[in-house]
Every structure is written in C-alpha cells, then in structure tokens.
Design a protein around this motif. Sequence first.
Motif, PDB file in Angstrom:
ATOM      1  N   ASP A  99       2.927  -6.944  -0.512  1.00 17.33           N
ATOM      2  CA  ASP A  99       2.955  -5.824  -1.451  1.00 17.33           C
ATOM      3  C   ASP A  99       3.307  -4.514  -0.775  1.00 17.33           C
ATOM      4  OD1 ASP A  99       2.174  -7.549  -3.496  1.00 17.33           O
ATOM      5  OD2 ASP A  99       0.051  -7.322  -2.967  1.00 17.33           O
ATOM      6  N   GLN A 100       3.547  -4.542   0.508  1.00 18.05           N
ATOM      7  CA  GLN A 100       3.914  -3.320   1.220  1.00 18.05           C
ATOM      8  C   GLN A 100       5.228  -3.541   1.955  1.00 18.05           C
ATOM      9  OE1 GLN A 100       0.694  -2.170   3.768  1.00 18.05           O
ATOM     10  NE2 GLN A 100      -0.777  -1.937   2.088  1.00 18.05           N
ATOM     11  N   ASP A 101       5.882  -2.445   2.288  1.00 17.76           N
ATOM     12  CA  ASP A 101       7.166  -2.547   2.972  1.00 17.76           C
ATOM     13  C   ASP A 101       7.029  -2.568   4.486  1.00 17.76           C
ATOM     14  OD1 ASP A 101       8.524  -2.559   0.572  1.00 17.76           O
ATOM     15  OD2 ASP A 101       8.691  -0.363   0.505  1.00 17.76           O
ATOM     16  N   ALA A 102       5.791  -2.532   4.978  1.00 18.34           N
ATOM     17  CA  ALA A 102       5.595  -2.528   6.437  1.00 18.34           C
ATOM     18  C   ALA A 102       6.111  -3.834   7.030  1.00 18.34           C
ATOM     19  CB  ALA A 102       4.108  -2.358   6.755  1.00 18.34           C
ATOM     20  N   ASP A 103       6.686  -3.708   8.223  1.00 18.41           N
ATOM     21  CA  ASP A 103       7.208  -4.895   8.886  1.00 18.41           C
ATOM     22  C   ASP A 103       6.080  -5.859   9.236  1.00 18.41           C
ATOM     23  OD1 ASP A 103       9.779  -4.013   8.775  1.00 18.41           O
ATOM     24  OD2 ASP A 103       9.751  -3.104  10.781  1.00 18.41           O
ATOM     25  N   PRO A 104       6.353  -7.142   9.164  1.00 14.49           N
ATOM     26  CA  PRO A 104       5.358  -8.118   9.637  1.00 14.49           C
ATOM     27  C   PRO A 104       5.256  -8.072  11.152  1.00 14.49           C
ATOM     28  CG  PRO A 104       7.399  -9.221   9.085  1.00 14.49           C
ATOM     29  CD  PRO A 104       7.577  -7.786   8.685  1.00 14.49           C
ATOM     30  N   TYR A 105       4.193  -8.649  11.685  1.00 13.79           N
ATOM     31  CA  TYR A 105       4.063  -8.685  13.135  1.00 13.79           C
ATOM     32  C   TYR A 105       3.470 -10.019  13.557  1.00 13.79           C
ATOM     33  CZ  TYR A 105      -0.853  -7.423  12.353  1.00 13.79           C
ATOM     34  OH  TYR A 105      -2.147  -7.393  11.934  1.00 13.79           O
ATOM     35  N   VAL A 106       3.624 -10.294  14.844  1.00 12.55           N
ATOM     36  CA  VAL A 106       3.104 -11.539  15.399  1.00 12.55           C
ATOM     37  C   VAL A 106       1.621 -11.366  15.672  1.00 12.55           C
ATOM     38  CG1 VAL A 106       3.213 -13.158  17.327  1.00 12.55           C
ATOM     39  CG2 VAL A 106       5.311 -12.184  16.402  1.00 12.55           C
ATOM     40  N   LEU A 107       0.823 -12.161  14.998  1.00 13.90           N
ATOM     41  CA  LEU A 107      -0.616 -12.109  15.197  1.00 13.90           C
ATOM     42  C   LEU A 107      -1.030 -12.845  16.464  1.00 13.90           C
ATOM     43  CD1 LEU A 107      -3.393 -11.316  13.960  1.00 13.90           C
ATOM     44  CD2 LEU A 107      -3.387 -13.552  12.827  1.00 13.90           C
ATOM     45  N   TYR A 108      -0.323 -13.928  16.785  1.00  9.56           N
ATOM     46  CA  TYR A 108      -0.678 -14.707  17.984  1.00  9.56           C
ATOM     47  C   TYR A 108       0.531 -15.493  18.458  1.00  9.56           C
ATOM     48  CZ  TYR A 108      -3.286 -17.700  21.172  1.00  9.56           C
ATOM     49  OH  TYR A 108      -3.741 -18.342  22.291  1.00  9.56           O
ATOM     50  N   ASP A 109       0.655 -15.593  19.760  1.00  8.48           N
ATOM     51  CA  ASP A 109       1.712 -16.351  20.414  1.00  8.48           C
ATOM     52  C   ASP A 109       1.038 -17.463  21.211  1.00  8.48           C
ATOM     53  OD1 ASP A 109       3.748 -17.373  21.900  1.00  8.48           O
ATOM     54  OD2 ASP A 109       4.327 -15.496  22.859  1.00  8.48           O
ATOM     55  N   ALA A 110       1.034 -18.676  20.682  1.00  2.00           N
ATOM     56  CA  ALA A 110       0.340 -19.788  21.326  1.00  2.00           C
ATOM     57  C   ALA A 110       1.163 -20.339  22.482  1.00  2.00           C
ATOM     58  CB  ALA A 110       0.058 -20.890  20.309  1.00  2.00           C
ATOM     59  N   ALA A 111       0.471 -20.935  23.426  1.00  2.00           N
ATOM     60  CA  ALA A 111       1.177 -21.577  24.545  1.00  2.00           C
ATOM     61  C   ALA A 111       1.892 -22.828  24.086  1.00  2.00           C
ATOM     62  CB  ALA A 111       0.175 -21.923  25.654  1.00  2.00           C
ATOM     63  N   GLU A 112       1.369 -23.469  23.045  1.00  2.00           N
ATOM     64  CA  GLU A 112       1.998 -24.678  22.519  1.00  2.00           C
ATOM     65  C   GLU A 112       3.211 -24.304  21.671  1.00  2.00           C
ATOM     66  OE1 GLU A 112      -2.019 -25.334  23.771  1.00  2.00           O
ATOM     67  OE2 GLU A 112      -1.213 -23.954  22.269  1.00  2.00           O
ATOM     68  N   PRO A 113       4.197 -25.203  21.579  1.00  2.00           N
ATOM     69  CA  PRO A 113       5.454 -24.836  20.927  1.00  2.00           C
ATOM     70  C   PRO A 113       5.441 -24.943  19.409  1.00  2.00           C
ATOM     71  CG  PRO A 113       5.633 -27.030  21.851  1.00  2.00           C
ATOM     72  CD  PRO A 113       4.295 -26.506  22.278  1.00  2.00           C
ATOM     73  N   GLU A 114       4.347 -25.356  18.793  1.00  2.00           N
ATOM     74  CA  GLU A 114       4.415 -25.560  17.350  1.00  2.00           C
ATOM     75  C   GLU A 114       3.066 -25.299  16.699  1.00  2.00           C
ATOM     76  OE1 GLU A 114       5.187 -29.428  14.578  1.00  2.00           O
ATOM     77  OE2 GLU A 114       6.778 -28.829  15.942  1.00  2.00           O
TER      78      GLU A 114
END
Length: 846
Positions: free
Chosen positions: A239-254
Amino acid sequence: MNHIPDDPAISLRLMAIYACLLAAGWTTEISAIQPTRWIHTTEADFATGELDHTMVTNLGDLKLAPQVKTIGRTPRKATVIYDLQTVDEEIYLAAGPEAKLLRHQNDSFDTVFTLASEQIFALDVYQGQLLMAISGSTSRLAVLDGDNTEILIELEGIRYIWDVIVDNQIIYVATGTDGKLLRIDLSHPAPADQDHHDPRVKVLLDTAQKNLLCLGRDAQGHVYTGTDIDGLIYRLNPDQDADPYVLYDAAEPEIAALLVLDNGTVYAGTADADQAKHGRLKGEARKETGRPHRGQDQNNGDRQEQNKPLSASPTLTKSSNTPDIKGTSHSTTTNDLASDSPALQKQNSNHKTQSIPAKNGAPSTEQYNELRQVTDAWLTEARKTAISDQPPHSTPESQASNPTRASSSTTSKKRNKRPQTRRKPGNAIYRIGTDHFVSEIFRESVMVLKILEDHGRLIVATGNEGQIFHLDPDAEETTILTALNAQQVPTIFAEGDRLLAATANPAMVVELHRGFAGQGQYTSQVLDASHVSQWGTMHVTAKIPPDTSMAVEVRSGNVEDPERAAWSHWSPVITLNHDPQVPPSTPQRVRIDAPNARFFQYRLGLNGHEHASPVVDRIQITYVLPNLKPRITEFQARYPGKQPGGTTQSKGKPKINATISKHESDLNLLWKARDDNGDQLIFTIECQLAGSDKWILIAEDLSTSAYKWNTNRMPDGRYILKVNASDRKDNAPHLARTATRLSDPILIDNTPPQWIAPHPIQIVDNHVTVKASVRDALSPIKEVHWAIDSHDDWHMVSPTDLIYDSTAEDIIITIPDLTPGAHVITIRAVDLVNNALYKAQFVRID
C-alpha cells in the motif's frame, strides 16, 4: 545407554538376593557387590528401541505420538502432490506429474480434471471457491465452480505460479522464472481491450532472482517472499510506494518455506537439495543438556506474541472474508517445474527452477521419461550455477540482520556474483524477530518444505525421508512426529483438530490428529548384561497426568534374538497411574519379575487421551553380574635394556675399548590385568627359587600393574615369579575371586666371575705371559680385557677356544715389549649380566 556403577552401599534387598544365591549354590558364580545399571534418558538411548505410536524428543522425553492414518487412495499415475486445500470440508489435491485436480470422495481421490502441458502448484480459497494457480504457456488464476473451471485472470508472460495469498479480492502471486511478485485486484472488472496491459495486475517486485517460491503476510499488510538461488527474503508494503528491501540473506541458496506471524515475526526454511541426506545431521542427542526455563521474558513482547496462536480458533483454514495468514510455499518440492517433477522422485534432487518446454497433448510415458532427462540435465547445470553464485553468510546466527534496499520494478535486474563462503551442512529454519534479530532454531539434513504455526510451536514438513517435525522453540525441543512412507512431504494443512499432510513419491494424504494417540507402546532394544545376571529393581521417572497411565512389562532370555529361541514370557503388567503425591522427578520402583539371564528387555505401554500423555524421562534397570574371575593376560620381568627374563641381547662384536655396561639389580615387573565386572584389583607378587617349594613374598596390596624389585637382597639363582590379582576390595571376603600368572624363569646373578690362576706369571726378557681360568656360577663369561699401569687402554683377550660361550673360559694373555721397571697388570672379566671382576698384579722387568 550407560553402564554406571551404583553406590557402594548394599540395599537390604540385594543382601537378601545374595543370601538366596548362596543357599542355591551360586557361591562361585554370583558375587559382585557393586551392581550395574542401564540408564535410558537421552534421545539416543530411546531411539534404539521400537516406537509404536510413540515418539522421542531431542530432550529425551518419550511420549505418545499423534494418531496417523491414511485418507483415501490416489490414482496410480499420481506420484506427486504439490498442494492441498479444503473447501466446505472437501479435500482437493493438486497432483502430478500429469497435472490433475483430485477431490476426496468415498475413501478415494477422484480426478476432477486433467491438464495437458500445464501444472497446478498452488491452491487457495477465493470467495468460498477453490482457487487454482495454473502454470503453463499462459498461466492463470481460476476457481472451481462445481466441476467446471472459471478463469479469473490470465497472466501473460508468466510461466510459473509458485504461491498465492488471498486477501479478500486481492491476490498476491509469486512467480517464475522472471522473479516477479504480482498484486492482482479482482475488485475491478476485466478491461474490455484485452490487447493492452491489464490494470488489475501490478508488479510489486521484480527481482534479479529467477523464482519467488513462497509468500507470507503479517497483520499490518506487509508481504514477504523468499527466493531461489540467493536465498533472500524480501519484505514490502503493497500500500506504499517505498522500495522493498531484503530482510535476510541466508547462507543457503533457496528459501522454500515462510511462516509469518501477525506481528511480523518470520520463520524461514531453506531447501538446498544437495544438503538433504539420509539420516540425522548430528545423530540423536546422546547427553542430557538440561532444558530452558519457560518463564515469560518481560522485555521481549515479540517473543510473547510468538506463543499466541494465529487466531482465537485452532482452525487454520482460510476464509474469503479475512486476510489470509498462510505463510509457506506451496511448491517447495516442485520448483523443478517439470510435469514429471524429478525433484520429488530423486533422493538428492535440486530445487532450482527453470522453464521446461511444453508439449502438446497428454504426455506419454516416453515423453515423461524424456522430460525427466531434460529436467535432470538442467538441474545439473543449475546446481553448478547456484554453487558458484552462493551468497556469503551475511547475517550469522544470533546476530541482527541488516536490511538493505532491494530492486524495485524499475531497477535493473542484473545480478552480481558474490564470492563463495563456507556454510553449515544441512538446511535450517531461521527466526527473524520484529527487531530483525536472527536466530537459527533448527538445522537438519532435510529440505524444509513447509512450516505451520500451532499455538506457539511449529509443524515442519520435510524431504527426502518423509519426516514431519514438531518444534517448540521456547523449550528447545525437536520431535519427529512421524516418518511417512514417502520421500517428501511437500505440504501440510491445518484444519480443526487435525493436520493433513500430502506426500510425494509415493503420493498419499495422511491425517495427523493434533492431540495424542490414545495408546502407544515402546519396546526397548535387547540389553546385554554380558553374563547371566540377577535382576534388581527398575526405576521409572515419568510425568503421568490425570486420566493417563503407563504399563510396564519385562522379559529375559539367554539368546540375543528373542525370535530365534524362547525367552521368558512377558511379565504380568505393572500399571503406574497418576499420583498427586509423587512428583514427576521422583523415580517409581518397579519390581522386575524375570528369570536370571544374560539378555533383558522392557516394554512400556502409554495410555493417554487427546490432550495428555505420560512422559517418560528416565528408565533405570539395576542388575548384578556374576563376579567373574580377574584376568591376567601378560607378565614380564626384565632388567633395564634387557629382554624379558633378564638376558642381554647380543648386538654383534664388542668394541675393544668399550666401557662396560652397568650391572643392573633393579628388575622391572610388568603385567596386564582386567576385571570384567569393573572391580578394583589389588596385586601380590611372590618368588620361588628353583628347586624350592616355598614362595617368598616380594610385595602386596599393589594397585598398579608395575613394580620395581631390587634383587640385590636376594641370593643368586633362578627364580619363578608369581603375580596374584584379587577383587576383594569390591567384594565380600567369601565372594572375592583371584587370578594368578607365572613369569618365565628369571636369573638373579649379583656375583662377579672368579679368577683361577694355577700357574705363575711367566716373564721372558720383556714379554709377560699370563695363563688363567675365569669361572662364573650362573652367567656365561661375556668378555675379558687387560690394561697396563692403570691406563684406560683396554685390550681384548680371546679365550683359548676363540668363543665366549660358557660360564668357564681359559685365557692366555701375552703382553710384549714392556719397559724395564715395575708395572701393574690389570685384568677385567665381565659376565653376561655385567658383573665385573678386576684382578691386578705387580710385575718387574729387569
């Protein structure tokens, strides 16, 4: 299982046992005062037994498992179930590899329709009707109206739909292979001009990753999605125009499964297929580690919120009138995307997504096989790519994540490769709090395929061994609820008081009641006492709630396999009931009614109800082994630098001016002994002179297996040594056992050789000749040397027979060219044990 010696004190009951055994003629067989115990208290201890409607937690608690039963039969050609959904109490399945929609009727699943060259990976409920996300050359959302399909919207350019979330008339769609998150607003009618962009479709997120695999949504309306290849979790506010962001970057690929709670707490499960291996990652827990205190953390409201159910009702079914809190991927094992879905058929399949060429018409068996080969080839290449592009572990366990801006729908989709970093084996579930603090709550050699919340606890479906886990993060408790006869469990669904789980390879649907089964049984492994033993008492430490009970039975035998030969019958049942006067931590004594034998087994019958189960914490069985005779396996006596027996090993021709070795009188006595009862042994050493019948005490009450004996105090001669081992310290005097071992003959010789010179010294001109004999009572003569005037220049003398090989040797010493005057001739004779004789004599040369 642990064998632990009991306390030295003997109970009155054991004293009575001994008295009976002595009266029965067991005087020389049963003797060990110190009992032994089997203790079962850890997950590894109980895991060796047979579980029948019972389960063991990682904390070592044994209790009733959920009741599990199979629901209906699936068509023979359906080997994969991608998703499951209920509508008006009817169960629907999205199945493959030949795409079918199945409906449960009359104890079987009948085909509603079949799709050619398409698949259904996700199901949901839209306005009271079954919503189907159909993937194909033209992917679309459709609802089932009776037996007919009504298309809601077609999604041009979208090849795969992996997950959907319904919020009234808005549907969020996770897609591949272009990695887009769509927001579809069906509150508006379809545009009249189909050639232009459909305004009902909005691209919320256009990522550099190929596929968005799973979705979640919190009560504030934030939408979360997990990706393949890079293992990213995005969060955005539609509902907002703010850009999304990465909440977490896991070590696993999926990231294959997401569970998002109302307050924004996220549980993310990974599914790296290369890490899904047979067996447990670390095996069953083998030691007691305590358990956390479950008091409330007043400073962590986020944590308290987690323990609340998703709604006031235990039912987790979806409603068209309320926001959908569904939080996991429908397609966690299906993102190979082939209608044949080899990822669900191979134990070590890979889960990267890729477009597979569509085929016209219903595929044949040959086409299935061809498609499988095509998919396998792509998976091999995709696996290599994913490994080379594996992201660094940017947020280690128990560290706060660092949200970073993600690409919006207008940002370039170029994906930068990042260096490889080492990562832990297995797959994980990460908990990301509302403060972005990340903790790892689960790691196993499985693929995490779906996660459900169940009143503060987690239900986790996995592959590739068909296991469903139950996690209690606050209690740090992990339990395998059940291991189904299938490779994968792609989806689980909560409905009322039951859980529905759908599997792949083979495809089936099972029902797990949320409560406990009414009855269950645990049969221990066969326990080996190593010898025929007397059974003592069984102690059971268990929590037995009201209206539950536990039955205890035992049996014994002298053959390891009870099925191979007769054992005793199971003993009469002893029932333990709820007793408010007995605290759960207090062991309850159970009499063992089983004959004396070598092997032992116990069986526990757990009786509970839906809301309560007995919980066994510890089983202890006490038994008394026969007091076995100690064993001495080796006994040696040697002087330093010599062979056993005191002899010297020859190392070739002696050096002429060599300094003689020191005579050693300290004899090292070494022996090896053991006691199979674990009793402490004490030792006595004695000696006997050859030809005598008397034993002479050397040392007693030794606790070590070595002794240094100074033989200077003994007369010369040949001896036999004897070492005695006794277990009397741990046994009553009349029950103690001893063992004896003799040494090889030992020579004690502390006397040097004798000099016998029947002829006087002859002096001719300046030449001196000495004729003599060297004699030793016990040891052969080793060498004879001479020196002049106390100089250290020794000269070797050969015996007349040219070999030193006996205790008597004749020698002739010729000393030429002495200068006129007085001289001292010193003769040194050494025996084999380095006793040395020195003989000195004056001579005068005129």
